[in-house]
Design a protein around this motif. Sequence first.
Motif, PDB file in Angstrom:
ATOM      1  N   VAL A 103       0.749  -1.076   0.102  1.00  0.00           N
ATOM      2  CA  VAL A 103      -0.158   0.134  -0.154  1.00  0.00           C
ATOM      3  C   VAL A 103       0.846   1.271  -0.042  1.00  0.00           C
ATOM      4  O   VAL A 103       1.977   1.074   0.304  1.00  0.00           O
ATOM      5  CB  VAL A 103      -1.158   0.014   1.262  1.00  0.00           C
ATOM      6  CG1 VAL A 103      -1.850  -1.185   1.278  1.00  0.00           C
ATOM      7  CG2 VAL A 103      -0.218  -0.002   2.607  1.00  0.00           C
ATOM      8  N   THR A 141      -4.662   9.963  -0.382  1.00  0.00           N
ATOM      9  CA  THR A 141      -5.264   8.599  -0.474  1.00  0.00           C
ATOM     10  C   THR A 141      -4.437   7.930  -0.170  1.00  0.00           C
ATOM     11  O   THR A 141      -3.146   7.777  -0.473  1.00  0.00           O
ATOM     12  CB  THR A 141      -5.394   8.710  -2.136  1.00  0.00           C
ATOM     13  OG1 THR A 141      -6.418   9.533  -2.520  1.00  0.00           O
ATOM     14  CG2 THR A 141      -6.347   7.361  -2.343  1.00  0.00           C
ATOM     15  N   HIS A 181      -3.830   3.687  -0.984  1.00  0.00           N
ATOM     16  CA  HIS A 181      -4.243   2.717  -1.954  1.00  0.00           C
ATOM     17  C   HIS A 181      -3.407   1.762  -2.382  1.00  0.00           C
ATOM     18  O   HIS A 181      -2.173   1.725  -1.732  1.00  0.00           O
ATOM     19  CB  HIS A 181      -4.325   3.712  -3.424  1.00  0.00           C
ATOM     20  CG  HIS A 181      -3.058   4.117  -3.982  1.00  0.00           C
ATOM     21  ND1 HIS A 181      -2.256   3.252  -4.614  1.00  0.00           N
ATOM     22  CD2 HIS A 181      -2.205   5.047  -3.639  1.00  0.00           C
ATOM     23  CE1 HIS A 181      -1.045   3.933  -5.144  1.00  0.00           C
ATOM     24  NE2 HIS A 181      -1.192   5.029  -4.183  1.00  0.00           N
ATOM     25  N   TYR A 182      -3.929   0.509  -2.783  1.00  0.00           N
ATOM     26  CA  TYR A 182      -3.022  -0.499  -2.992  1.00  0.00           C
ATOM     27  C   TYR A 182      -2.118  -0.223  -4.197  1.00  0.00           C
ATOM     28  O   TYR A 182      -2.808   0.447  -5.221  1.00  0.00           O
ATOM     29  CB  TYR A 182      -3.900  -1.992  -3.177  1.00  0.00           C
ATOM     30  CG  TYR A 182      -4.553  -2.401  -2.224  1.00  0.00           C
ATOM     31  CD1 TYR A 182      -3.806  -3.212  -1.263  1.00  0.00           C
ATOM     32  CD2 TYR A 182      -5.895  -2.409  -1.912  1.00  0.00           C
ATOM     33  CE1 TYR A 182      -4.335  -3.808  -0.213  1.00  0.00           C
ATOM     34  CE2 TYR A 182      -6.566  -3.114  -0.716  1.00  0.00           C
ATOM     35  CZ  TYR A 182      -5.545  -3.612  -0.128  1.00  0.00           C
ATOM     36  OH  TYR A 182      -6.272  -4.199   1.260  1.00  0.00           O
ATOM     37  N   ASP A 200       0.279   5.145  -9.087  1.00  0.00           N
ATOM     38  CA  ASP A 200      -0.888   5.718  -8.443  1.00  0.00           C
ATOM     39  C   ASP A 200      -2.085   5.315  -8.995  1.00  0.00           C
ATOM     40  O   ASP A 200      -3.080   6.395  -8.931  1.00  0.00           O
ATOM     41  CB  ASP A 200      -0.657   7.348  -8.459  1.00  0.00           C
ATOM     42  CG  ASP A 200       0.637   7.868  -7.614  1.00  0.00           C
ATOM     43  OD1 ASP A 200       1.044   7.081  -6.959  1.00  0.00           O
ATOM     44  OD2 ASP A 200       1.166   9.081  -8.366  1.00  0.00           O
ATOM     45  N   PRO A 222      -6.352   0.266  -6.416  1.00  0.00           N
ATOM     46  CA  PRO A 222      -7.466   0.407  -5.878  1.00  0.00           C
ATOM     47  C   PRO A 222      -7.344   1.216  -4.362  1.00  0.00           C
ATOM     48  O   PRO A 222      -6.345   1.248  -3.648  1.00  0.00           O
ATOM     49  CB  PRO A 222      -7.784  -1.076  -5.491  1.00  0.00           C
ATOM     50  CG  PRO A 222      -7.174  -2.026  -6.332  1.00  0.00           C
ATOM     51  CD  PRO A 222      -6.115  -1.210  -6.755  1.00  0.00           C
ATOM     52  N   ILE A 223      -8.321   2.021  -4.304  1.00  0.00           N
ATOM     53  CA  ILE A 223      -8.197   3.059  -3.111  1.00  0.00           C
ATOM     54  C   ILE A 223      -9.000   2.248  -1.958  1.00  0.00           C
ATOM     55  O   ILE A 223      -9.860   1.721  -1.934  1.00  0.00           O
ATOM     56  CB  ILE A 223      -9.249   4.290  -3.480  1.00  0.00           C
ATOM     57  CG1 ILE A 223      -8.425   5.232  -4.777  1.00  0.00           C
ATOM     58  CG2 ILE A 223      -9.403   5.201  -2.350  1.00  0.00           C
ATOM     59  CD1 ILE A 223      -9.385   6.263  -5.244  1.00  0.00           C
ATOM     60  N   GLN A 279      -9.686   7.795   1.955  1.00  0.00           N
ATOM     61  CA  GLN A 279      -9.284   9.122   1.276  1.00  0.00           C
ATOM     62  C   GLN A 279      -9.568  10.132   2.387  1.00  0.00           C
ATOM     63  O   GLN A 279     -10.588   9.950   3.232  1.00  0.00           O
ATOM     64  CB  GLN A 279      -9.708   9.519   0.062  1.00  0.00           C
ATOM     65  CG  GLN A 279      -9.351   8.731  -1.015  1.00  0.00           C
ATOM     66  CD  GLN A 279     -10.031   9.233  -2.347  1.00  0.00           C
ATOM     67  OE1 GLN A 279     -11.135   9.108  -2.619  1.00  0.00           O
ATOM     68  NE2 GLN A 279      -9.278   9.347  -3.241  1.00  0.00           N
ATOM     69  N   TRP A 298      -7.903  -6.881  -0.483  1.00  0.00           N
ATOM     70  CA  TRP A 298      -7.599  -6.602  -1.995  1.00  0.00           C
ATOM     71  C   TRP A 298      -8.246  -7.875  -2.562  1.00  0.00           C
ATOM     72  O   TRP A 298      -7.929  -8.913  -1.781  1.00  0.00           O
ATOM     73  CB  TRP A 298      -6.122  -6.963  -2.278  1.00  0.00           C
ATOM     74  CG  TRP A 298      -5.817  -7.279  -3.704  1.00  0.00           C
ATOM     75  CD1 TRP A 298      -5.833  -8.517  -4.143  1.00  0.00           C
ATOM     76  CD2 TRP A 298      -4.993  -6.401  -4.287  1.00  0.00           C
ATOM     77  NE1 TRP A 298      -5.267  -8.288  -5.616  1.00  0.00           N
ATOM     78  CE2 TRP A 298      -4.831  -7.242  -5.609  1.00  0.00           C
ATOM     79  CE3 TRP A 298      -4.688  -5.026  -4.468  1.00  0.00           C
ATOM     80  CZ2 TRP A 298      -4.313  -6.426  -6.661  1.00  0.00           C
ATOM     81  CZ3 TRP A 298      -3.989  -4.301  -5.496  1.00  0.00           C
ATOM     82  CH2 TRP A 298      -3.948  -5.202  -6.837  1.00  0.00           C
TER      83      TRP A 298
END
Length: 223
Positions: free
Chosen positions: A108, A138, A140-141, A147, A150-151, A154, A194
């Motif tokens: 992440v 953010t 995210h993975y 960038d 998947p988020i 945030q 995930w």
Amino acid sequence: MSKLKVAVLISGRGSNMGSLARACMDPDFPAEIVLVLSNRPNVLGLELAREHDLPIRVVDHTAYPDREAHEEAICAAMTEAGAELVCMAGYMRIVGQTLLGKWRGKVVNIHPSLLPSFRGVDTHERAIDAGVRVHGCTVHYVSPELDAGPIIAQAVVPLHPNDDAETLSTRVLDMEHKLYPHAVRLIAEKMVRWSGDEAVEDRKVTIDDVLMLPEIKTAEDQA
């Protein structure tokens, strides 16, 4: 209940690593840092890690012939430490397939914008130039595309009329220090996971989870 074992990758001052370390000082926090790894020697983040009595390792990318060899060494160090999740915290190297192939769905990153807006660098300057009313960060993975993974979570900060890149950066960084431990908690408590190429929420994470983050307690606060 065993805690999620985290390796943190840094390249500089390590302020987000510090925020994770402070969160881990709370006995109720469901994760622990088992390794702080830098691709650069003698950075401030290593000193910060020493102050928190965290295991450190330098795997200098200049000592390896290519990215693949460097990432093989990183993977070996993280495996040896028993890491289960990799947190990039100001790690200024693009992660390649060697690392992502071995740690798919377990890496992440925190990025200083509200993705998918303003991928890459100079996010604060670009947000100001674009005239947006809100900015943020953010977690995210990490996926092969920069960038674009998947988020997970945030956080939003307002953009003021008199903001410049420095004032906006300071405000966003303060929110990053709250958001990253929050996101790691979600992962450790299996509230986010995930799944394929998505971050699946096993409970609905609302905006209140981000805007009303609890203050992180440290060992000093509890003494």
